[in-house]
Each structure stands twice: as structure tokens, then as C-alpha cells.
Design an enzyme around this catalytic site. Structure first.
Site, mmCIF file in Angstrom:
data_model
loop_
_atom_site.group_PDB
_atom_site.id
_atom_site.type_symbol
_atom_site.label_atom_id
_atom_site.label_comp_id
_atom_site.label_asym_id
_atom_site.label_seq_id
_atom_site.Cartn_x
_atom_site.Cartn_y
_atom_site.Cartn_z
ATOM 1 N N GLU A 75 1.979 37.953 -34.728
ATOM 2 C CA GLU A 75 2.521 38.922 -35.684
ATOM 3 C C GLU A 75 3.726 38.372 -36.427
ATOM 4 O O GLU A 75 3.837 38.517 -37.654
ATOM 5 C CB GLU A 75 2.911 40.218 -34.950
ATOM 6 N N TRP A 109 -26.815 12.527 -16.577
ATOM 7 C CA TRP A 109 -26.915 13.520 -17.646
ATOM 8 C C TRP A 109 -28.310 14.136 -17.688
ATOM 9 O O TRP A 109 -29.313 13.437 -17.568
ATOM 10 C CB TRP A 109 -26.600 12.885 -18.995
ATOM 11 N N ARG A 152 -14.022 23.007 -22.393
ATOM 12 C CA ARG A 152 -12.800 22.579 -21.715
ATOM 13 C C ARG A 152 -11.575 22.822 -22.586
ATOM 14 O O ARG A 152 -10.526 23.252 -22.099
ATOM 15 C CB ARG A 152 -12.906 21.099 -21.347
ATOM 16 N N ARG A 166 -12.451 15.159 -24.145
ATOM 17 C CA ARG A 166 -12.464 13.870 -24.829
ATOM 18 C C ARG A 166 -13.021 13.971 -26.243
ATOM 19 O O ARG A 166 -13.488 12.974 -26.811
ATOM 20 C CB ARG A 166 -13.236 12.849 -23.991
ATOM 21 N N GLU A 196 -16.782 23.958 -13.063
ATOM 22 C CA GLU A 196 -17.833 22.972 -13.329
ATOM 23 C C GLU A 196 -18.365 22.361 -12.039
ATOM 24 O O GLU A 196 -18.954 21.287 -12.056
ATOM 25 C CB GLU A 196 -17.307 21.855 -14.242
#
Length: 376
Positions: A65, A183, A197, A220, A305
Site C-alpha cells: 500500500e 529424471w 522453489r 537454479r 520434495e
């Protein structure tokens, strides 16, 4: 200059401008703890011009504000402010925003949701009413409550908002790392996970994830490295091996290890930041005590995670407010593990507990967001 369609007036205009303010607040999520991320815009309703924008700055101040008022200057007088959370009315490290609104001569304030903090709750609105300012409340209320959910949960439940992030293969399984991550999703989905993140105050994993993946738990994304969250690890017996990346200082400082009160501190962790908590009925670390300790450090939004055991523990304890599920296109088959301990993802389809808030493509993968029904 932002001008609405000439036909856009009244409640429709209020929604349009409030969504601008909500967008300003969202972009600061993860950067304002211990204060909530708030957005504010000052509008000339006669012309539809957005005169000034403000948002809570990194570290929690200045507030949205006062930033909007500063940018508007004398043009604020007689105009309307749209703000995502009830303006504060107490003296903290900065003067009350409600006083600044009155001093600026604003004629009307439109607010998305009230602030449950007892130092503010209803008092900011009452102060503005007493000054003769026209008040409109609960515009985009559900959106406003969700943007402010970390602050609201910390105030009301004495814990941060908990988002559980999962990444699974096409057949709903995860792969265990062998000292480094394995992965199951592509680079676009992984970049989106790093944005999660950046929008969290803190991130938490269990000891097994540190063993399997050796993560840094930092953001990253180029330009957002400084938005890396505070890092926490559940390590009841202080058995994380030396030379793990998590033991190095990161952009947010050293990681905190949560350990049992009777755990023996090994020599290689003598310089580590350790916080002792009690055990729950199941003999494991009390997640309630862990979350309370994280909230006491000013954290409002926690990203979990961890692997299957950690995910299962948070779900069983009823502490998960949101699940963000990334699903890749390749199957793992019998070589993969169930992502939630002894269960798959079927429980997220329980409409009595979870609502699917969003689903979209991220590169070749999909991202689905579920929110706990208690937030409806």
C-alpha cells in the site's frame, strides 16, 4: 496507461483491477516472509487509468500500500485503491498502512480478504471506515485467500502452507536415484519445479532423498538464484554422510537438520545447524513440531520434495494443503516405486478431500495441481 473497456464498470471493473493486484502479489510469493505477499493498485475510476502499482518488497517491507501511494504521489487523493489483503493497522517495523491510506486522501478501498492476524483482523477496515473511506470487501475473495494462504495458515494453524511436489513417470511411478537424481520429466517441467522453489519460503526433504539424489535444493533459474528457499532435512538420527551438497552453505544460508532429541551428533556434522524435536506416536519425528519450528522462523510457504516415505507421512498427518504433480511421458514399469509409500496416486481423485485446481502441459509433460478441500 491501463484503460478498461468503456462498458466495464462497477463489479466487473472491481474484479479486473483486483486481479491486477493479485498478479503483483503472486510474483513476490516466496520473497516476503515473514510478511504476506500483497499487491495494491491505485485507480482513477472516472477514467479507468491505473495510476500506480505497489507490492510488498523482498523481506516483507515496504508494504504494497505504501509503495503504491508513494508512486502515485498527489494523484492518489480522491482515487480508489485495490489491495489483496486487509491493510495493517498496528505499529510494527513500519507505520500502519491504514494510516497511510487515510493520509493520502484515498476515497475508496477495495479489499480481497481480511487479515486473520489478531493485530489487524477487522481493525484496518474499521479504521478506514471511521475515516469516511468507502469500503468494498471480498472482491475475488477465494483468489485472495489462496494468494495469502501461507500467511493465513501460519497465523491460524501455527504452521506454513505445505505444497507437496511429485514427479512421476507415465505409469505413475518414481525412480530412486543412485547418488544423483534420475529424471522422469523433461527440462521444461524441471524448470517449472525450480519456479516452485522460487515461490516457496522453505523446502524440505527426508534423509533418504539426500542419500539417493544428493540435491542442493536451490533455485537454479537464471536471475532467480537469490530466491532459493530456506532448506530443511528430516534426519532423525543425524546419519547424513559427509560431503553431501546439502551440508554446504547455499544462497539462503545453511540447511537445518531436524533430529530426535536423543540423536548423537557425529563429528562431521559438528558445524551443522541442528534443531531437536520430539517424536510422534509412530516413533518418527513429530511433523507438527517440525512445522511449528519452521513457522517460528518466519516461513509461511513450505515446499516438500521428499521421497515416498516423507510424502506419505505428510499426507497421513493431514498437513498437505496442495499437491503439484508432474507426469512424464515414459513409463518405468516394475523398476519404479510407488510415489506415496504403499499407495499410488488414486487418493488424489477423492473429490471429498481434493479439488483439481489446474492442469496444463509443460513441454512434453503435464502438471496437475490439487488443493485440499478445506481451503474451499
Amino acid at each position: 496507461m491501463d484503460l478498461p473497456s468503456p462498458s466495464l464498470q462497477g463489479p466487473e471493473a472491481d474484479v479486473r483491477y483486483m486481479r491486477i493486484a493479485l498478479g503483483l502479489a503472486r510474483r513476490m510469493l516466496g520473497a516476503t516472509a515473514p510478511n504476506p505477499a500483497v499487491g495494491a493498485v491505485i485507480v482513477d475510476e472516472a477514467t479507468g487509468e491505473v495510476i500506480a502499482r505497489g507490492w510488498t518488497e523482498a523481506g516483507g517491507r515496504p508494504h504494497a500500500e505504501t509503495q503504491a501511494i508513494k508512486r502515485a504521489g498527489a494523484r492518489a487523493r480522491g482515487k480508489t485503491m485495490y489491495v489483496t489483503l486487509e491493510p495493517c493497522s498496528h505499529h510494527g517495523k513500519t507505520p500502519p498502512c491504514a494510516d497511510a491510506i487515510v493520509a493520502a486522501g484515498l476515497a475508496r478501498v477495495v479489499c480481497a480478504t481480511d487479515d486473520p492476524d489478531m493485530r489487524v483482523s477487522g481493525r484496518g477496515i474499521a479504521l478506514l471506515h471511521a475515516a469516511g473511506i468507502d469500503m468494498t470487501l471480498s472482491v475475488c475473495a477465494s483468489e485472495g485467500r489462496w494468494v495469502g494462504a501461507g500467511h493465513i495458515t501460519r497465523v491460524q494453524a501455527r504452521r506454513p502452507l505445505v505444497t507437496l511436489k511429485l514427479a512421476v513417470s507415465a505409469d505413475g511411478r518414481i525412480a530412486r536415484g543412485n547418488g544423483s537424481p534420475t529424471w522422469v520429466t523433461g527440462p521444461d517441467a524441471r524448470a517449472q519445479a525450480h519456479l516452485l522453489r522460487a515461490h516457496a519460503d522453505a523446502i524440505l526433504v527426508g534423509r533418504q532423498t539426500v542419500i539417493d539424489d544428493d540435491p542442493e535444493l536451490t533455485c537454479r533459474l537464471p536471475g532467480l538464484e537469490a530466491r532459493s528457499p530456506r532448506r530443511y532435512v528430516l534426519d532423525s538420527q543425524l546419519s547424513i554422510p559427509a560431503e553431501r551438497k546439502i551440508l554446504r552453505d547455499g544462497p539462503s544460508g545453511p540447511a537445518t537438520l531436524f533430529a530426535a532429541r536423543d540423536a548423537v551428533l557425529p563429528a562431521h556434522l559438528s558445524e551443522a545447524q541442528v534443531r531437536r524435536v520430539g517424536r510422534g506416536p509412530d516413533g518418527r519425528l513429530s511433523l507438527r513440531q517440525v512445522l511449528r519450528a519452521i513457522a517460528e522462523e518466519g516461513m509461511t510457504r513450505l515446499l516438500v520434495e521428499g521421497g515416498p516415505a516423507t510424502a506419505r507421512a505428510f499426507l497421513d498427518a493431514g498437513f498437505v494443503d496442495e499437491v503439484v504433480l508432474f507426469r512424464g511421458r515414459e513409463a518405468l514399469g516394475t523398476g519404479g516405486m510407488l510415489p506415496l509409500g504403499n499407495r499410488g496416486l488414486d487418493e488424489l481423485t477423492d473429490a471429498g478431500l481434493w479439488r483439481q485446481a489446474e492442469e496444463r502441459s509443460i513441454g512434453a509433460d503435464t502438471m496437475t495441481t490439487y488443493r485440499a478441500r478445506r481451503h474451499d
